[in-house]
Motif scaffolding. Structure first.
Motif, PDB file in Angstrom:
ATOM      1  N   UNK A 260       0.877  -1.100   0.076  1.00 49.66           N
ATOM      2  CA  UNK A 260       0.045  -0.028  -0.055  1.00 49.66           C
ATOM      3  C   UNK A 260       0.773   1.161   0.078  1.00 49.66           C
ATOM      4  N   UNK A 261       0.289   2.458  -0.467  1.00 46.84           N
ATOM      5  CA  UNK A 261       0.981   3.606  -0.373  1.00 46.84           C
ATOM      6  C   UNK A 261       1.038   4.251   0.839  1.00 46.84           C
ATOM      7  N   UNK A 262       1.744   5.338   1.167  1.00 47.84           N
ATOM      8  CA  UNK A 262       1.924   6.042   2.555  1.00 47.84           C
ATOM      9  C   UNK A 262       0.630   6.815   2.703  1.00 47.84           C
ATOM     10  N   UNK A 263      -0.123   7.171   1.682  1.00 49.74           N
ATOM     11  CA  UNK A 263      -1.420   7.644   1.661  1.00 49.74           C
ATOM     12  C   UNK A 263      -2.503   6.772   2.205  1.00 49.74           C
ATOM     13  N   UNK A 264      -2.558   5.499   1.478  1.00 48.75           N
ATOM     14  CA  UNK A 264      -3.268   4.693   1.730  1.00 48.75           C
ATOM     15  C   UNK A 264      -3.332   4.165   3.159  1.00 48.75           C
ATOM     16  N   UNK A 265      -1.959   3.734   3.724  1.00 46.09           N
ATOM     17  CA  UNK A 265      -1.765   3.356   5.096  1.00 46.09           C
ATOM     18  C   UNK A 265      -2.105   4.453   6.124  1.00 46.09           C
ATOM     19  N   UNK A 266      -2.177   5.857   5.923  1.00 40.09           N
ATOM     20  CA  UNK A 266      -2.740   6.837   6.470  1.00 40.09           C
ATOM     21  C   UNK A 266      -4.245   6.691   6.752  1.00 40.09           C
ATOM     22  N   UNK A 267      -4.871   6.680   5.717  1.00 42.70           N
ATOM     23  CA  UNK A 267      -6.606   6.514   5.445  1.00 42.70           C
ATOM     24  C   UNK A 267      -6.871   5.201   6.430  1.00 42.70           C
ATOM     25  N   UNK A 268      -6.150   3.906   6.114  1.00 44.44           N
ATOM     26  CA  UNK A 268      -6.422   2.863   6.593  1.00 44.44           C
ATOM     27  C   UNK A 268      -6.160   3.065   8.228  1.00 44.44           C
ATOM     28  N   UNK A 269      -5.111   3.765   8.882  1.00 42.65           N
ATOM     29  CA  UNK A 269      -4.793   3.764  10.237  1.00 42.65           C
ATOM     30  C   UNK A 269      -5.975   4.512  10.907  1.00 42.65           C
ATOM     31  N   UNK A 270      -6.312   5.611  10.174  1.00 44.68           N
ATOM     32  CA  UNK A 270      -7.519   6.700  10.764  1.00 44.68           C
ATOM     33  C   UNK A 270      -8.676   5.572  11.097  1.00 44.68           C
ATOM     34  N   UNK A 271      -8.880   4.947   9.841  1.00 43.76           N
ATOM     35  CA  UNK A 271     -10.426   4.336   9.988  1.00 43.76           C
ATOM     36  C   UNK A 271     -10.326   3.004  11.208  1.00 43.76           C
ATOM     37  N   UNK A 272      -8.992   2.410  11.117  1.00 45.83           N
ATOM     38  CA  UNK A 272      -9.012   1.325  12.119  1.00 45.83           C
ATOM     39  C   UNK A 272      -8.936   2.104  13.450  1.00 45.83           C
ATOM     40  N   UNK A 273      -8.377   3.006  13.877  1.00 50.68           N
ATOM     41  CA  UNK A 273      -8.493   3.664  15.210  1.00 50.68           C
ATOM     42  C   UNK A 273      -9.991   3.793  15.762  1.00 50.68           C
ATOM     43  N   UNK A 274     -10.560   4.519  14.439  1.00 49.96           N
ATOM     44  CA  UNK A 274     -12.000   5.022  14.880  1.00 49.96           C
ATOM     45  C   UNK A 274     -12.653   3.597  15.170  1.00 49.96           C
ATOM     46  N   UNK A 275     -12.660   2.532  14.498  1.00 50.37           N
ATOM     47  CA  UNK A 275     -13.219   1.296  14.780  1.00 50.37           C
ATOM     48  C   UNK A 275     -12.781   0.516  15.876  1.00 50.37           C
ATOM     49  N   UNK A 276     -11.702   0.520  16.266  1.00 49.65           N
ATOM     50  CA  UNK A 276     -11.154   0.087  17.440  1.00 49.65           C
ATOM     51  C   UNK A 276     -11.756   1.090  18.875  1.00 49.65           C
ATOM     52  N   UNK A 277     -11.756   2.140  18.884  1.00 46.82           N
ATOM     53  CA  UNK A 277     -12.279   2.871  19.736  1.00 46.82           C
ATOM     54  C   UNK A 277     -13.587   2.676  19.963  1.00 46.82           C
ATOM     55  N   UNK A 278     -14.473   2.645  18.868  1.00 42.57           N
ATOM     56  CA  UNK A 278     -15.863   2.190  19.101  1.00 42.57           C
ATOM     57  C   UNK A 278     -16.077   0.899  19.619  1.00 42.57           C
ATOM     58  N   UNK A 279     -15.304  -0.227  19.234  1.00 41.10           N
ATOM     59  CA  UNK A 279     -15.530  -1.273  19.677  1.00 41.10           C
ATOM     60  C   UNK A 279     -15.247  -1.398  20.984  1.00 41.10           C
ATOM     61  N   UNK A 280     -13.983  -0.781  21.520  1.00 40.99           N
ATOM     62  CA  UNK A 280     -13.608  -0.876  22.691  1.00 40.99           C
ATOM     63  C   UNK A 280     -14.689  -0.036  23.923  1.00 40.99           C
ATOM     64  N   UNK A 281     -15.114   1.027  23.318  1.00 39.78           N
ATOM     65  CA  UNK A 281     -16.241   1.715  24.036  1.00 39.78           C
ATOM     66  C   UNK A 281     -17.557   0.898  24.322  1.00 39.78           C
ATOM     67  N   UNK A 282     -17.858   0.124  23.160  1.00 41.30           N
ATOM     68  CA  UNK A 282     -19.056  -0.480  23.366  1.00 41.30           C
ATOM     69  C   UNK A 282     -18.855  -1.635  24.319  1.00 41.30           C
ATOM     70  N   UNK A 283     -17.777  -2.396  24.365  1.00 37.66           N
ATOM     71  CA  UNK A 283     -17.537  -3.221  25.387  1.00 37.66           C
ATOM     72  C   UNK A 283     -17.522  -2.462  26.960  1.00 37.66           C
ATOM     73  N   UNK A 284     -17.191  -1.492  27.053  1.00 39.21           N
ATOM     74  CA  UNK A 284     -17.441  -0.519  28.446  1.00 39.21           C
ATOM     75  C   UNK A 284     -18.887  -0.475  28.544  1.00 39.21           C
ATOM     76  N   UNK A 285     -19.608  -0.053  27.477  1.00 39.86           N
ATOM     77  CA  UNK A 285     -20.842   0.170  27.786  1.00 39.86           C
ATOM     78  C   UNK A 285     -21.800  -0.981  28.233  1.00 39.86           C
ATOM     79  N   UNK A 286     -21.377  -2.340  27.599  1.00 38.55           N
ATOM     80  CA  UNK A 286     -21.957  -3.565  28.099  1.00 38.55           C
ATOM     81  C   UNK A 286     -21.928  -3.892  29.439  1.00 38.55           C
ATOM     82  N   UNK A 287     -23.034  -4.372  30.362  1.00 40.91           N
ATOM     83  CA  UNK A 287     -23.087  -4.626  31.364  1.00 40.91           C
ATOM     84  C   UNK A 287     -22.032  -5.662  31.963  1.00 40.91           C
ATOM     85  N   UNK A 288     -21.408  -5.670  32.842  1.00 40.74           N
ATOM     86  CA  UNK A 288     -20.500  -6.854  33.383  1.00 40.74           C
ATOM     87  C   UNK A 288     -21.046  -8.118  33.764  1.00 40.74           C
TER      88      UNK A 288
END
Length: 288
Positions: A260-288
């Motif tokens: 992949x190109x450098x720009x593609x990697x930047x865009x991919x990393x941005x999207x992956x960070x958003x997805x990982x944060x959303x996944x992690x926050x969803x786990x926090x929202x779930x009852x223990x």
């Protein structure tokens, strides 16, 4: 002719290491493929007989947390009953080659190989891992971010070996996530990968955030500006994901290559960070 030693204790291994230029081998899944068709030239110290380097266990020193021994494999990690804090690291473990590789490859070997695309490094950075290093002269600990200096380069001296990793316990409520993009689903070197650990405070907001990105720099990088921006925010998936901006990825320095190109990697990393944060926050929202 190359020498081969298989010591029974760390002290025996360190004594041999201090006597000459030896190469340490644990799982061997990086060392032996790198030989290709060449015969073994380096003197080797095989660590697999050292019982004290095995296992993953809770510990109280230097603080409450867990110790991962230098011979613990990715399969050992996957099979062990561990708190949700380890979910991101376990997700990365499933991405390390095939099951056969996971059975032999060690977690510590993954960091010592110091590949920019090492699957274990971002989640271990997000877990605030410290590297336990021993020599005949004494032992020391280094944050993982200070241990890996560049591609295939670490802070390990010639007479030192890594005996394990220490992961501090941030509390039972902490959650983690991992995401990876490759050219195919399995058995692939990553184009970009992201690990996130979120620790809520007593009010349900983000008390601590750690975000690490791999395959987008010579070494995996934490994103301190984003981590600072996340602290104190409500642990709601959509809101945390929406906070991530391209400027937060400033520590990254991706290259362009066949994956992949450098720009593609930047865009991919941005999207992956958003997805990982959303996944992690969803786990926090779930009852223990």
């Amino acid at each position: 002719m190359a020498s081969y030693l298989s010591p029974d204790t760390v002290e025996e291994g360190l004594s041999a290491l201090a006597s000459g230029r030896f190469r340490l081998v644990a799982g061997g899944t990086d060392v032996y493929p790198a030989l290709r068709d060449r015969p073994l030239q380096d003197d080797m110290i095989d660590l697999h007989r050292i019982a004290s380097l095995r296992g993953i266990a809770a510990c109280a020193q230097p603080a409450a947390g867990w110790r991962i021994g230098a011979l613990a494999t990715w399969t050992d990690l996957l099979k062990q009953d561990l708190p949700p804090l380890f979910d991101g690291l376990k997700a990365a473990a499933r991405e390390v080659g095939s099951v056969q590789i996971q059975n032999a490859a060690t977690i510590v070997g993954n960091i010592c190989n110091a590949s920019p695309a090492a699957d274990g490094v971002p989640p271990l950075l997000a877990l605030d891992a410290e590297v336990e290093i021993a020599a005949l002269s004494g032992s020391r600990r280094l944050p993982l971010g200070d241990f890996i200096l560049g591609p295939r380069r670490t802070a390990l001296a010639a007479d030192e070996m890594v005996t394990g990793l220490f992961l501090p316990d941030p509390g039972a409520a902490a959650r983690s996530a991992f995401g990876k993009l490759g050219a195919r689903r399995y058995l692939v070197i990553s184009i970009a990968m992201v690990a996130v650990t979120l620790v809520p405070d007593a009010g349900g907001r983000i008390g601590e955030a750690r975000v690490a990105v791999g395959s987008c720099s010579p070494v995996a990088r934490r994103l301190p500006a984003l981590e600072a921006a996340l602290r104190g925010q409500p642990a709601r998936a959509s809101e945390l994901a929406a906070m991530v901006e391209a400027t937060h990825l400033a520590p990254l320095d991706p290259i362009g290559d066949v994956r992949g190109t450098a720009d593609y990697r930047r865009h991919a990393a941005l999207e992956l960070v958003r997805r990982a944060l959303a996944e992690c926050a969803t786990l926090l929202e779930m009852p223990a």
